[in-house]
Design a protein around this motif. Structure first.
Motif, mmCIF file in Angstrom:
data_model
loop_
_atom_site.group_PDB
_atom_site.id
_atom_site.type_symbol
_atom_site.label_atom_id
_atom_site.label_comp_id
_atom_site.label_asym_id
_atom_site.label_seq_id
_atom_site.Cartn_x
_atom_site.Cartn_y
_atom_site.Cartn_z
ATOM 1 N N UNK A 36 49.874 30.750 38.022
ATOM 2 C CA UNK A 36 50.923 30.736 39.045
ATOM 3 C C UNK A 36 51.155 32.120 39.636
ATOM 4 N N UNK A 37 52.369 32.346 40.148
ATOM 5 C CA UNK A 37 52.701 33.613 40.806
ATOM 6 C C UNK A 37 52.677 34.754 39.788
ATOM 7 N N UNK A 38 52.004 35.853 40.162
ATOM 8 C CA UNK A 38 51.840 36.974 39.234
ATOM 9 C C UNK A 38 52.564 38.238 39.686
ATOM 10 N N UNK A 39 52.389 38.608 40.926
ATOM 11 C CA UNK A 39 52.953 39.860 41.413
ATOM 12 C C UNK A 39 52.697 39.985 42.902
ATOM 13 N N UNK A 40 52.853 41.193 43.415
ATOM 14 C CA UNK A 40 52.731 41.443 44.845
ATOM 15 C C UNK A 40 51.591 42.408 45.113
ATOM 16 N N UNK A 41 50.829 42.149 46.176
ATOM 17 C CA UNK A 41 49.759 43.054 46.579
ATOM 18 C C UNK A 41 50.399 44.372 47.022
ATOM 19 N N UNK A 42 50.018 45.477 46.373
ATOM 20 C CA UNK A 42 50.583 46.787 46.726
ATOM 21 C C UNK A 42 49.657 47.593 47.628
ATOM 22 N N UNK A 43 48.377 47.593 47.296
ATOM 23 C CA UNK A 43 47.423 48.381 48.073
ATOM 24 C C UNK A 43 46.005 47.931 47.732
ATOM 25 N N UNK A 44 45.038 48.546 48.396
ATOM 26 C CA UNK A 44 43.630 48.316 48.098
ATOM 27 C C UNK A 44 42.971 49.666 47.894
ATOM 28 N N UNK A 45 42.034 49.710 46.973
ATOM 29 C CA UNK A 45 41.220 50.903 46.764
ATOM 30 C C UNK A 45 39.808 50.562 47.219
ATOM 31 N N UNK A 46 39.324 51.299 48.204
ATOM 32 C CA UNK A 46 37.975 51.063 48.713
ATOM 33 C C UNK A 46 37.045 52.071 48.061
ATOM 34 N N UNK A 47 36.321 51.608 47.053
ATOM 35 C CA UNK A 47 35.416 52.459 46.285
ATOM 36 C C UNK A 47 33.973 52.162 46.668
ATOM 37 N N UNK A 48 33.061 53.104 46.423
ATOM 38 C CA UNK A 48 31.665 52.862 46.786
ATOM 39 C C UNK A 48 31.073 51.625 46.098
ATOM 40 N N UNK A 49 31.458 51.375 44.841
ATOM 41 C CA UNK A 49 30.886 50.240 44.111
ATOM 42 C C UNK A 49 31.460 48.917 44.593
ATOM 43 N N UNK A 50 32.773 48.868 44.825
ATOM 44 C CA UNK A 50 33.426 47.653 45.311
ATOM 45 C C UNK A 50 34.884 47.965 45.637
ATOM 46 N N UNK A 51 35.508 47.056 46.370
ATOM 47 C CA UNK A 51 36.913 47.199 46.719
ATOM 48 C C UNK A 51 37.761 46.558 45.628
ATOM 49 N N UNK A 52 38.941 47.159 45.386
ATOM 50 C CA UNK A 52 39.845 46.640 44.369
ATOM 51 C C UNK A 52 41.224 46.402 44.975
ATOM 52 N N UNK A 53 41.810 45.266 44.642
ATOM 53 C CA UNK A 53 43.178 44.948 45.024
ATOM 54 C C UNK A 53 44.077 45.440 43.901
ATOM 55 N N UNK A 54 45.166 46.110 44.246
ATOM 56 C CA UNK A 54 46.125 46.565 43.238
ATOM 57 C C UNK A 54 47.421 45.780 43.395
ATOM 58 N N UNK A 55 47.884 45.204 42.282
ATOM 59 C CA UNK A 55 49.168 44.504 42.281
ATOM 60 C C UNK A 55 49.977 44.988 41.087
ATOM 61 N N UNK A 56 51.282 44.811 41.158
ATOM 62 C CA UNK A 56 52.194 45.162 40.069
ATOM 63 C C UNK A 56 52.431 43.894 39.272
ATOM 64 N N UNK A 57 52.167 43.940 37.945
ATOM 65 C CA UNK A 57 52.362 42.781 37.074
ATOM 66 C C UNK A 57 53.026 43.273 35.796
#
Length: 191
Positions: free
Chosen positions: A119-140
């Motif tokens: 179910x609901x976990x947290x809110x999308x705070x930002x994204x980190x665009x890294x050379x290997x892959x992009x990461x979504x950051x949320x507060x949980x």
């Protein structure tokens, strides 16, 4: 127009040749979509936060994200040099249309992350665009949790409900919530 009304297209590097060309690096998936680019907004290193409009004379894609770039009125290497390290911006309204199941990172900041099992976990705070892959950051539960931005994990964004639907792998949240299980004296088990 302010930076909040724009997205960063890329940045300028060093001048190229003597006739005002500059090497540019575009942060896009498909350079061909920008071959007919008519204008850009530049944020010069000498004036952070201030945007200056320029007409584009020529865009010549090179390798990967590298482009030879010519702006109207910049006709000599001496004119191009002050543009070194400038950031390139475009109005958000002119972002290319996406397919139905795609989204731009900036569009889902503030969305609720909803896992199909938990179910609901947290809110999308930002994204980190890294050379290997992009990461979504949320507060949980008070911790920052990083989720790889891949089709297997992120299923869809619901614009109406402001929800980002995900399928987290089992144990991902535990990695962020559990205290370290080893104190550094014992070797890690290798499988």
């Amino acid at each position: 127009m302010t930076l909040d009304d724009c997205y960063q297209l890329g940045s300028l590097g060093k001048p190229h040749g003597l006739k005002g060309f500059v090497v540019a690096f575009f942060d896009v998936d498909n350079l061909d979509e920008y071959r007919k680019l008519k204008s850009v907004l530049l944020e010069l290193p000498s004036a952070p936060g201030k945007l200056v409009a320029y007409e584009v004379e020529k865009v010549q894609p090179q390798a990967e994200n590298r482009v030879l770039f010519k702006l109207k009125g910049i006709d000599r290497v001496e004119d191009a040099e002050p543009l070194r390290n400038a950031k390139l911006w475009r109005p958000l309204a002119e972002l290319p249309e996406l397919e139905e199941d795609q989204f731009y990172f900036h569009d889902v900041i503030g969305y609720t992350v909803v896992d199909e099992q938990l179910g609901a976990l947290g809110t999308v705070e930002t994204f980190y665009e890294l050379p290997q892959q992009d990461l979504l950051a949320m507060r949980y539960q008070g911790k920052e949790v990083l989720i790889p931005v891949v089709d297997e994990l992120i299923s869809r964004a619901d614009e109406q409900e402001r929800k980002l639907h995900v399928r987290l792998p089992e144990g991902l949240l535990d990695v962020y919530l559990s205290p370290s299980s080893h104190d550094g004296d014992e070797p890690l088990d290798e499988e």
